[in-house]
Design a protein around this motif. Structure first.
Motif, short mmCIF file in Angstrom:
data_model
loop_
_atom_site.label_atom_id
_atom_site.label_comp_id
_atom_site.label_asym_id
_atom_site.label_seq_id
_atom_site.Cartn_x
_atom_site.Cartn_y
_atom_site.Cartn_z
N CYS A 93 6.96 -16.34 5.00
CA CYS A 93 5.77 -15.68 5.52
C CYS A 93 5.06 -14.98 4.35
O CYS A 93 5.15 -15.45 3.21
CB CYS A 93 6.12 -14.72 6.65
N ASN A 94 4.35 -13.90 4.60
CA ASN A 94 3.47 -13.34 3.58
C ASN A 94 3.79 -11.91 3.15
O ASN A 94 3.26 -11.45 2.14
CB ASN A 94 2.02 -13.36 4.09
N GLU A 98 5.67 -8.65 8.05
CA GLU A 98 5.68 -9.91 8.78
C GLU A 98 7.09 -10.49 8.86
O GLU A 98 7.49 -11.05 9.89
CB GLU A 98 4.73 -10.91 8.10
N ALA A 99 7.85 -10.34 7.79
CA ALA A 99 9.24 -10.79 7.82
C ALA A 99 10.02 -10.05 8.91
O ALA A 99 10.77 -10.67 9.68
CB ALA A 99 9.90 -10.58 6.46
N ASN A 102 9.09 -11.23 12.46
CA ASN A 102 9.71 -12.51 12.82
C ASN A 102 11.20 -12.36 13.07
O ASN A 102 11.75 -13.04 13.96
CB ASN A 102 9.43 -13.55 11.74
N THR A 235 15.70 -9.77 5.83
CA THR A 235 14.27 -9.85 5.54
C THR A 235 13.99 -9.42 4.11
O THR A 235 14.70 -8.58 3.54
CB THR A 235 13.46 -8.97 6.50
N THR A 264 3.02 -19.56 10.83
CA THR A 264 2.14 -18.83 9.92
C THR A 264 1.21 -19.82 9.24
O THR A 264 1.60 -20.96 8.98
CB THR A 264 2.95 -18.06 8.86
N GLY A 267 1.89 -18.57 5.05
CA GLY A 267 3.27 -18.40 4.60
C GLY A 267 3.85 -19.67 4.00
O GLY A 267 3.71 -20.75 4.56
#
Length: 376
Positions: A93-94, A98-99, A102, A235, A264, A267
């Motif tokens: 991902c970015n 965000e990690a 998820n 993460t 994503t 990502g």
């Protein structure tokens, strides 16, 4: 149009950077002991890092995750080998928030439950789910508030078990070392008990290594100082791309993937993966994990000798320094007079140190001498 004014700014404008050094528009040189929130892992403008991205620019910069992207698989393989988790799967991902989002979804999907536990002092991000598990009510909007999120006392295993007994807990999220909260290292006993209780009650253990991972502590992940501890989800972000936006979740092989479960647009794009590969290659070739551990031991040892320092916490190059006074004026003087960047934390008397992993002893000794002068 003006920028939305949400950042308190240091009165410096860096225009060039190399290694652990920054230069402003006037040509003044600064030492970077903060790495832009632990992002600069292998030093600014590392030649191998720059070349990797330039080479990728000449080939292809982006296509979506609807096609095969070989550099993603290369990154996953290298990351598995170096992290010690070759059998885990990787979702790219970015960012760190965000990690974490998820990871929370995966834990909830896998258990069919909606509740989560985090801990006092925690910081997991500012996005909708991660922010609820962050111990800072000022950044939790009414929209974010949830009744099934529980922020429990740090190192209180009884509180964890009591909450798990109530039921509906999908997962427990904990930082490898608390960063924003002031560099608090969980005891091995506490981490072990949290892991054991999660398994006992069918909850997933999420290790947030966004700030503490990627070699910062001298191990690839901070939780690996506790031998044999295996989380369900890990993460990461920050030092993963050395300034290029990239994040990821390492996922235990017990989790089952299905099309559309996560997704994503940006990502795992070609440039981000090239940056991620470059970071791993430099960490490996320059042997930065033992170097970070050695430099951290030196820095922690010397800091403890300084009059005016009341406590030093951390591992490797993730260090919190408690002072006998407000840290803000000290940090300000370190920048203005001594040209040294350091970081703040939730504790007003704490200085946070997160330098590049290849920082040298001369830069650290200069900081130690400067801090002594200010405090004395």
């Amino acid at each position: 149009m003006n920028l939305f004014d949400v950042y308190p700014l240091i009165n410096v404008t860096p225009v060039k950077a190399l290694g652990s050094k920054l230069w402003d528009e006037k040509g003044d040189e600064y030492t970077d002991l903060y790495g832009g929130h632990a992002v600069i892992s292998i030093g600014h403008s590392h030649p191998h890092f720059n070349q990797r991205i330039k080479d990728q620019l000449d080939r292809i910069t982006f296509y979506s995750n609807s096609v095969h992207i070989p550099v993603q698989q290369q990154l996953a393989k290298k990351l598995g080998e170096m992290s010690g988790y070759p059998d885990f799967n990787l979702f790219l991902c970015n960012s760190g928030a965000e990690a974490n989002e998820n990871a929370l979804k995966l834990a909830s999907f896998a258990t069919g439950k909606s509740g989560f536990i985090s801990f006092s002092g925690a910081f997991h991000g500012r996005t909708s789910g991660a922010v609820v598990l962050t111990d800072n009510p000022k950044i939790v909007a009414p929209f974010n508030q949830r009744a099934d999120v529980f922020i429990l006392p740090w190192e209180n295993i009884e509180a964890v078990e009591n909450q798990l007994k109530v039921g509906n807990i999908a997962g427990i999220i904990i930082e490898g070392i608390q960063g924003v909260g002031g560099i608090h290292v969980p005891s091995p006993e506490f981490l072990w008990e949290v892991s054991r209780l999660a398994k006992t009650y069918g909850a997933k253990l999420i290790l947030d290594e966004v700030q503490s991972g990627y070699g910062r502590t001298g191990k690839f992940f901070a939780h690996q100082w506790v031998e044999g501890l295996v989380p369900d989800l890990i993460t990461m972000a920050k030092g993963m791309g050395n300034g290029f936006p990239i994040g990821g979740v390492l996922i235990h092989p017990d989790f089952k993937a299905s099309y559309g479960l996560l997704g994503t647009t940006f990502g795992g794009n070609h440039l981000a993966c090239a940056a991620g590969l470059a970071v791993l290659e430099v960490i490996e070739s320059e042997n930065l994990l033992p170097h970070a551990e050695k430099m951290g031991e030196f820095l922690i040892s010397e800091l403890k000798k300084i009059s005016g320092v009341t406590e030093v916490r951390g591992k490797g190059l993730m260090i919190g320094v408690d002072l006998d006074r407000d840290a803000a004026p000290v940090r300000s003087e370190l920048v203005s007079k001594y040209k040294i960047f350091t970081g703040s934390s939730a504790g007003k008397q704490t200085i946070r140190l997160l330098p590049p992993l290849n920082i040298g002893p001369n830069e650290l000794s200069s900081f130690i001498g400067s801090l002594k002068e200010i405090l004395n």
